[in-house]
Design a protein around this motif. Sequence first.
Motif, PDB file in Angstrom:
ATOM      1  N   GLN A   1      69.992 100.731  36.154  1.00  0.00           N
ATOM      2  CA  GLN A   1      71.327 100.450  35.644  1.00  0.00           C
ATOM      3  C   GLN A   1      71.337  99.385  34.554  1.00  0.00           C
ATOM      4  N   ILE A   2      70.404  98.446  34.586  1.00  0.00           N
ATOM      5  CA  ILE A   2      70.350  97.457  33.495  1.00  0.00           C
ATOM      6  C   ILE A   2      69.916  98.137  32.203  1.00  0.00           C
ATOM      7  N   ASN A   3      69.021  99.115  32.307  1.00  0.00           N
ATOM      8  CA  ASN A   3      68.686  99.903  31.113  1.00  0.00           C
ATOM      9  C   ASN A   3      69.916 100.608  30.569  1.00  0.00           C
ATOM     10  N   VAL A   4      70.723 101.192  31.469  1.00  0.00           N
ATOM     11  CA  VAL A   4      71.949 101.871  31.052  1.00  0.00           C
ATOM     12  C   VAL A   4      72.914 100.884  30.402  1.00  0.00           C
ATOM     13  N   ILE A   5      73.027  99.704  30.969  1.00  0.00           N
ATOM     14  CA  ILE A   5      73.931  98.682  30.430  1.00  0.00           C
ATOM     15  C   ILE A   5      73.543  98.300  29.010  1.00  0.00           C
ATOM     16  N   TYR A   6      72.268  98.052  28.795  1.00  0.00           N
ATOM     17  CA  TYR A   6      71.818  97.640  27.459  1.00  0.00           C
ATOM     18  C   TYR A   6      72.009  98.764  26.446  1.00  0.00           C
ATOM     19  N   GLU A   7      71.762 100.001  26.857  1.00  0.00           N
ATOM     20  CA  GLU A   7      71.973 101.124  25.933  1.00  0.00           C
ATOM     21  C   GLU A   7      73.451 101.296  25.603  1.00  0.00           C
ATOM     22  N   ALA A   8      74.328 101.019  26.588  1.00  0.00           N
ATOM     23  CA  ALA A   8      75.768 101.189  26.356  1.00  0.00           C
ATOM     24  C   ALA A   8      76.342 100.077  25.486  1.00  0.00           C
ATOM     25  N   PHE A   9      75.880  98.849  25.687  1.00  0.00           N
ATOM     26  CA  PHE A   9      76.456  97.712  24.978  1.00  0.00           C
ATOM     27  C   PHE A   9      75.826  97.473  23.607  1.00  0.00           C
ATOM     28  N   PHE A  10      74.649  98.039  23.370  1.00  0.00           N
ATOM     29  CA  PHE A  10      73.976  97.854  22.074  1.00  0.00           C
ATOM     30  C   PHE A  10      73.571  99.212  21.504  1.00  0.00           C
ATOM     31  N   PRO A  11      74.542 100.098  21.243  1.00  0.00           N
ATOM     32  CA  PRO A  11      74.219 101.460  20.797  1.00  0.00           C
ATOM     33  C   PRO A  11      73.661 101.522  19.382  1.00  0.00           C
ATOM     34  N   ASP A  12      73.932 100.521  18.549  1.00  0.00           N
ATOM     35  CA  ASP A  12      73.490 100.564  17.158  1.00  0.00           C
ATOM     36  C   ASP A  12      72.006 100.283  16.996  1.00  0.00           C
ATOM     37  N   ASP A  13      71.404  99.573  17.938  1.00  0.00           N
ATOM     38  CA  ASP A  13      69.975  99.253  17.846  1.00  0.00           C
ATOM     39  C   ASP A  13      69.368  99.244  19.250  1.00  0.00           C
ATOM     40  N   PRO A  14      69.258 100.412  19.876  1.00  0.00           N
ATOM     41  CA  PRO A  14      68.788 100.455  21.262  1.00  0.00           C
ATOM     42  C   PRO A  14      67.332 100.042  21.424  1.00  0.00           C
ATOM     43  N   THR A  15      66.508 100.225  20.398  1.00  0.00           N
ATOM     44  CA  THR A  15      65.101  99.834  20.514  1.00  0.00           C
ATOM     45  C   THR A  15      64.976  98.330  20.667  1.00  0.00           C
ATOM     46  N   THR A  16      65.673  97.596  19.817  1.00  0.00           N
ATOM     47  CA  THR A  16      65.674  96.141  19.937  1.00  0.00           C
ATOM     48  C   THR A  16      66.256  95.717  21.276  1.00  0.00           C
ATOM     49  N   ALA A  17      67.298  96.418  21.736  1.00  0.00           N
ATOM     50  CA  ALA A  17      67.909  96.091  23.029  1.00  0.00           C
ATOM     51  C   ALA A  17      66.902  96.217  24.164  1.00  0.00           C
ATOM     52  N   MET A  18      66.069  97.280  24.131  1.00  0.00           N
ATOM     53  CA  MET A  18      65.071  97.462  25.183  1.00  0.00           C
ATOM     54  C   MET A  18      63.992  96.377  25.128  1.00  0.00           C
ATOM     55  N   VAL A  19      63.639  95.950  23.912  1.00  0.00           N
ATOM     56  CA  VAL A  19      62.653  94.875  23.764  1.00  0.00           C
ATOM     57  C   VAL A  19      63.200  93.577  24.343  1.00  0.00           C
ATOM     58  N   VAL A  20      64.445  93.255  23.994  1.00  0.00           N
ATOM     59  CA  VAL A  20      65.063  92.025  24.495  1.00  0.00           C
ATOM     60  C   VAL A  20      65.218  92.080  26.015  1.00  0.00           C
ATOM     61  N   LEU A  21      65.595  93.249  26.532  1.00  0.00           N
ATOM     62  CA  LEU A  21      65.697  93.419  27.981  1.00  0.00           C
ATOM     63  C   LEU A  21      64.366  93.115  28.644  1.00  0.00           C
ATOM     64  N   TRP A  22      63.295  93.676  28.120  1.00  0.00           N
ATOM     65  CA  TRP A  22      61.964  93.459  28.716  1.00  0.00           C
ATOM     66  C   TRP A  22      61.566  91.987  28.632  1.00  0.00           C
ATOM     67  N   LEU A  23      61.875  91.331  27.507  1.00  0.00           N
ATOM     68  CA  LEU A  23      61.497  89.935  27.337  1.00  0.00           C
ATOM     69  C   LEU A  23      62.223  89.039  28.340  1.00  0.00           C
ATOM     70  N   TRP A  24      63.526  89.239  28.521  1.00  0.00           N
ATOM     71  CA  TRP A  24      64.270  88.396  29.454  1.00  0.00           C
ATOM     72  C   TRP A  24      63.892  88.705  30.902  1.00  0.00           C
ATOM     73  N   GLU A  25      63.639  89.979  31.202  1.00  0.00           N
ATOM     74  CA  GLU A  25      63.228  90.325  32.559  1.00  0.00           C
ATOM     75  C   GLU A  25      61.860  89.727  32.880  1.00  0.00           C
ATOM     76  N   SER A  26      60.951  89.771  31.912  1.00  0.00           N
ATOM     77  CA  SER A  26      59.631  89.155  32.100  1.00  0.00           C
ATOM     78  C   SER A  26      59.755  87.646  32.242  1.00  0.00           C
ATOM     79  N   ALA A  27      60.668  87.044  31.474  1.00  0.00           N
ATOM     80  CA  ALA A  27      60.899  85.607  31.603  1.00  0.00           C
ATOM     81  C   ALA A  27      61.418  85.269  32.992  1.00  0.00           C
ATOM     82  N   GLY A  28      62.299  86.123  33.547  1.00  0.00           N
ATOM     83  CA  GLY A  28      62.797  85.908  34.901  1.00  0.00           C
ATOM     84  C   GLY A  28      61.691  86.010  35.939  1.00  0.00           C
TER      85      GLY A  28
END
Length: 497
Positions: free
Chosen positions: A421-448
Motif C-alpha cells: 500500500q505504501i507503493n500505491v500511495i507514492y504512485e498515487a501522490f506523485f504521478p508525474d515522476d513515479p520513478t523518482t517516487a519509488m527511489v525516495v520511498l526505498w531510501l526512506w524505508e531503508s533509513a527507517g
Amino acid sequence: MTNGNVRRVTGKRVCFIERPLFLQETPATGLTPHSPERSPDRNSRFWRALKNVAILSVAFLLHSSAHGGTVGMQSSVNAAASTGTTALAVASATAWAAGCGVAASGTLRDLASGKWALGVSLLAAAPYTATTTMMPDAVVLLPAAALQGVATAILWASQGAYLAARETELGGSTADRLSFSMFFLAVHSGDVCGNLLMSTVLSRDQPSVPANFSDMVSCGFDFCLPPEDNSNVNLWRPPQRRLSQVGIAFLASVVTASVLVALFLEPVKRVEGEEKRKTAGAEAGEGDVRCLDAPTHVAVLRQMASPYQILLVPLTLFAGMEEAFLHTDFTQAYVACSIGISNLGYVMACYAVASGVGAVISCFASGYFAEGRSSLLVIGSALHGGLVIVMIVWTPRADHAYSLFIIASLWGLCDALWKTQINVIYEAFFPDDPTTAMVVLWLWESAGYALGCGLSVPLCTGVKLHSLLVTLLIGLIGYSVVESYHSGYCRGKKAHK
C-alpha cells in the motif's frame, strides 16, 4: 496498473503505455480481442523471456534462503557485544548509501543494470553468510556486512532493470503479472526454506531447560541485553559445528545462485531511441508510449523537499522500523529468549509465509474497497498497533509458544500491507515522476530500517515498542493530511472540467 495504464521501466527510462478502450484484456487467454496472434518470432521471444525470468527466480530463491536465514538469526546467534545487531545496522546503512549513489549517478545505473552485476552482487553475499556462522568477530563481520549492504543495493537495482527489460519481450499484462508473481513467489519461498533449514539443523543440539524457566528470566518488554552471566540457556550460542553446517548450506546456495546466473541467464539488449520504443509498443498493440527520464539526484532532492513527501516520511520510516524490530528485538527478546535460538527459523518461516500470502491478498482486496488504499492502510495500522500493544502488556513464555507463531504470522500480514500500500500511495501522490517516487520511498524505508537496527543496540525492548507506536501515529496523521488535501484537489479539478 492504474487507470488502464501500465508503468514500465525500460533501460534508463520509465514508460507509461496508454491502452485504448478497445484493447481490454480477456481473462481467459490474456490476449486482447483485436490483437493478432503472436508471430513465430514473437512466440520464440516470449518463451525465451519467460525462461530467463524462471532462471532468475530460481537464483533468487537460493539467495533468499541464505539471506533470510542469516538475517533471522543474526541478532541472537551473535549477541555478544550486540555484534549481530550492529552488523544488521551497518548492512542497512551501507545499502542506503549505495542506493543513493546508484540513484544519482547515470554511470552507476548503467553498471548496475547488467547480467554480470546480478551475478557479482549475488556472490558478494558469501562473506556475510560465512562470517555470521563461522567467524562472528566484529573485525571480520562488520566489513562483510558493509559489503553485503552495497551488494544488496546493486542486486535489487539490477534485478528490477532486468525484469523490466524482459517485460517488454513478454508483451502482455497477463504475462507481466505472471513473471513478477513467479519472481516474488520465489523470493518468499526462499525465506521460508532458509529459516526451516536453519532451525532443523540447530534443533539437533537444543539445551535442556528447567520446567519453571520462564519465571526465572526477563523476556519480551523487559528485555535489554543478554545476561552477562549466561543464565538464560535459551540465548546460548549454538554449537559451532551446527552453525558451520548451516553456513556451508547457505554458502552453497549463494554460490549456486551466482553460477546459475553466470552460465544460464541471457543478457538483455538495450533498445536505444524513442522511435524503437514507440515501434515496440505499436507492434504489441499497446497504443502510444510516453517515457520519463530516470531519476537524478536533483529530482530526488526536489521530491524530498516537497510538502507531500515531508508529511509521508514518518509513515515510510515506520515501514522500515517495524521490519528492523522484527529482525532484531522480536527474534531475540521474544522468540530466542523464551523458546530458544533453535526455534527461530520455524517462527520466521511463518512470518515469511504470511507476508507472501498477505501481499497477494492486499493486491486483490484493494479492488473491493471504495477507497482501497485508505481502507487497507487503516486495517493494517489497527492490526499492527494492536500487535505492538499486545507485545507491551504480554510476556512470552515457553508454554505459550504458539502465541509467538500467531504474532509472527500477523506481523507478516501487516508487513505485506505496508509494502504494497505504501507503493500505491507514492504512485498515487506523485504521478508525474513515479520513478523518482519509488527511489525516495526505498531510501526512506531503508533509513527507517537502519534507524531501527541502530536503536536496538542501546535501548531496551519496551522503549522501542513505544517508539514504534509513536512513529505509527505521527505517520498516520501525516498521511491523513496528504490524503485529505489530495482528494480535495482531485475533486476540485473534476468540478472545473
